[in-house]
Write a protein that holds these residues in place. Structure first.
Motif, PDB file in Angstrom:
ATOM      1  N   TYR A 107       0.829  -1.209   0.000  1.00  0.00           N
ATOM      2  CA  TYR A 107       0.000   0.000   0.000  1.00  0.00           C
ATOM      3  C   TYR A 107       0.865   1.263   0.000  1.00  0.00           C
ATOM      4  O   TYR A 107       0.581   2.220  -0.722  1.00  0.00           O
ATOM      5  CB  TYR A 107      -0.923  -0.002   1.216  1.00  0.00           C
ATOM      6  N   ILE A 108       1.918   1.277   0.794  1.00  0.00           N
ATOM      7  CA  ILE A 108       2.763   2.477   0.855  1.00  0.00           C
ATOM      8  C   ILE A 108       3.780   2.526  -0.278  1.00  0.00           C
ATOM      9  O   ILE A 108       4.547   3.483  -0.376  1.00  0.00           O
ATOM     10  CB  ILE A 108       3.475   2.613   2.216  1.00  0.00           C
ATOM     11  N   ARG A 109       3.785   1.487  -1.131  1.00  0.00           N
ATOM     12  CA  ARG A 109       4.686   1.418  -2.300  1.00  0.00           C
ATOM     13  C   ARG A 109       6.154   1.400  -1.875  1.00  0.00           C
ATOM     14  O   ARG A 109       7.001   2.056  -2.492  1.00  0.00           O
ATOM     15  CB  ARG A 109       4.414   2.575  -3.269  1.00  0.00           C
ATOM     16  N   ARG A 110       6.446   0.600  -0.867  1.00  0.00           N
ATOM     17  CA  ARG A 110       7.826   0.531  -0.380  1.00  0.00           C
ATOM     18  C   ARG A 110       8.771  -0.010  -1.446  1.00  0.00           C
ATOM     19  O   ARG A 110       9.903   0.437  -1.577  1.00  0.00           O
ATOM     20  CB  ARG A 110       7.882  -0.326   0.890  1.00  0.00           C
ATOM     21  N   GLY A 111       8.339  -1.051  -2.146  1.00  0.00           N
ATOM     22  CA  GLY A 111       9.100  -1.500  -3.307  1.00  0.00           C
ATOM     23  C   GLY A 111      10.093  -2.619  -3.087  1.00  0.00           C
ATOM     24  O   GLY A 111      10.813  -2.984  -4.010  1.00  0.00           O
ATOM     25  N   TYR A 112      10.146  -3.204  -1.895  1.00  0.00           N
ATOM     26  CA  TYR A 112      11.047  -4.332  -1.668  1.00  0.00           C
ATOM     27  C   TYR A 112      10.469  -5.226  -0.571  1.00  0.00           C
ATOM     28  O   TYR A 112       9.742  -4.751   0.300  1.00  0.00           O
ATOM     29  CB  TYR A 112      12.457  -3.859  -1.285  1.00  0.00           C
ATOM     30  N   PRO A 113      10.800  -6.528  -0.570  1.00  0.00           N
ATOM     31  CA  PRO A 113      10.300  -7.435   0.469  1.00  0.00           C
ATOM     32  C   PRO A 113      11.143  -7.354   1.740  1.00  0.00           C
ATOM     33  O   PRO A 113      12.254  -6.818   1.747  1.00  0.00           O
ATOM     34  CB  PRO A 113      10.436  -8.811  -0.187  1.00  0.00           C
ATOM     35  N   LEU A 114      10.617  -7.899   2.818  1.00  0.00           N
ATOM     36  CA  LEU A 114      11.279  -7.853   4.112  1.00  0.00           C
ATOM     37  C   LEU A 114      12.650  -8.516   4.077  1.00  0.00           C
ATOM     38  O   LEU A 114      13.577  -8.075   4.771  1.00  0.00           O
ATOM     39  CB  LEU A 114      10.387  -8.525   5.160  1.00  0.00           C
ATOM     40  N   SER A 115      12.805  -9.534   3.273  1.00  0.00           N
ATOM     41  CA  SER A 115      14.082 -10.248   3.204  1.00  0.00           C
ATOM     42  C   SER A 115      15.221  -9.333   2.753  1.00  0.00           C
ATOM     43  O   SER A 115      16.384  -9.543   3.127  1.00  0.00           O
ATOM     44  CB  SER A 115      13.967 -11.442   2.248  1.00  0.00           C
ATOM     45  N   VAL A 116      14.911  -8.325   1.948  1.00  0.00           N
ATOM     46  CA  VAL A 116      15.942  -7.384   1.490  1.00  0.00           C
ATOM     47  C   VAL A 116      16.462  -6.560   2.663  1.00  0.00           C
ATOM     48  O   VAL A 116      17.653  -6.274   2.768  1.00  0.00           O
ATOM     49  CB  VAL A 116      15.381  -6.477   0.370  1.00  0.00           C
TER      50      VAL A 116
END
Length: 299
Positions: free
Chosen positions: A152-161
């Motif tokens: 939703y916030i368009r963070r653009g990467y998964p938690l693993s990164v």
């Protein structure tokens, strides 16, 4: 009650330390079309607290000291590259900037704000070189561990990164400061506390806890105007913040307890504009409710 940044800086560097906000002139992969063009949904992109990137680093340092005025006289400083993604450029371009920033004797450390997905090997090598000269902090904008919110916030990467970035930065000799936002639309108090607990277990040395605030010119402002969510009240924020502090390790440095955007752009919550009142309310609440950092982790 909690391990505050100011007292930690005094212990570590022997006196008062101020941050000098600098600009590297970097953009962001969430704005230049690599991942997107609108940035994160809450980001105004104004960089209102940093100096102008059109000036040299020595000029920016002097400008930032001038803004501090008399209160900064005789103090020492952290060179803080604040706006956008300050590792999103070739290391060959950033190397002279970063080294110029830590060259003065009154600069005790370098702080670099960036994204976990913008740390290629050449940047980690540069950070290793810098950390051999003075302490380097790398600030990572995680905000939440919950993937639905991240989309939703368009963070653009998964938690693993993020997890990989923390590991790589530690290997390069840097300290990590993680940003978290309280009050993101759709998240429950339990989910926010879960994010704080995760950050505490991630190995990061510090945390910045931000209150979600709505700024003019952002896509978040459009959703707020449409009534899709409400911001937290002060009465909601205080106990939520307290529970987050309770699940953070006692040795983690608390860099921030709230967040404040430029008042001219602030739409909501209005109460966040009075920073002194907010901090006084936080400290009073913590004292009255005997909030102790890390107490929820004790056996």
């Amino acid at each position: 009650m909690y391990r505050a940044l100011n007292s930690c800086l005094r212990e570590r560097f022997g006196g008062k330390v101020y941050k000098l906000a600098l600009a590297s002139g970097c953009s962001c992969p969430n704005r230049d079309g690599t991942f997107g063009t609108g940035g994160c949904i809450f980001c105004s992109g104004s960089g209102e607290f940093a100096a102008s990137s059109s000036r040299s680093i020595p000029e920016q340092l002097e400008q930032a000291k001038y803004i501090l005025g008399k209160k900064g006289q005789g103090a020492r400083y952290i060179a803080y590259f604040q706006e956008y993604t300050n590792t999103y450029a070739p290391a060959s371009r950033l190397r002279p900037m970063f080294f110029a920033a830590i060259e003065p004797g009154d600069i005790v450390a370098l702080s670099i704000a960036t994204r976990p997905d913008c740390l290629p090997e050449e940047m980690l090598t540069l950070i290793r070189e810098l950390a051999a000269v003075k302490p380097v902090w790398v600030e990572l904008g995680l905000q939440t561990i919950h993937e639905q919110t991240a989309r939703y916030i368009r963070r653009g990467y998964p938690l693993s990164v993020y997890d990989e970035a923390v590991k790589d930065l530690h290997a390069a000799g840097a300290e990590v400061v993680t940003h978290m936002i309280l009050g993101l639309p759709g998240e429950t108090a339990a989910q926010m506390i879960e994010t704080a607990r995760y950050i505490g277990q991630s190995g990061t040395e510090g945390i910045k806890l931000h209150l979600l605030h709505v700024l003019r010119g952002t896509d978040l402002a459009d959703d707020y105007a449409a009534g899709r969510f409400q911001t937290l009240t002060l009465e909601e924020y205080l106990p939520l913040l307290a529970e987050c502090i309770r699940v953070l390790p006692a040795d983690m440095v608390i860099h921030r307890l709230t967040g404040d955007g430029a008042k001219r752009d602030l739409i909501a919550p209005a109460w966040s504009a009075d920073k002194k009142r907010v901090l006084n309310a936080i400290n009073r609440y913590f004292a009255e409710h005997h909030v102790v950092q890390g107490e929820a982790l004790l056996p």
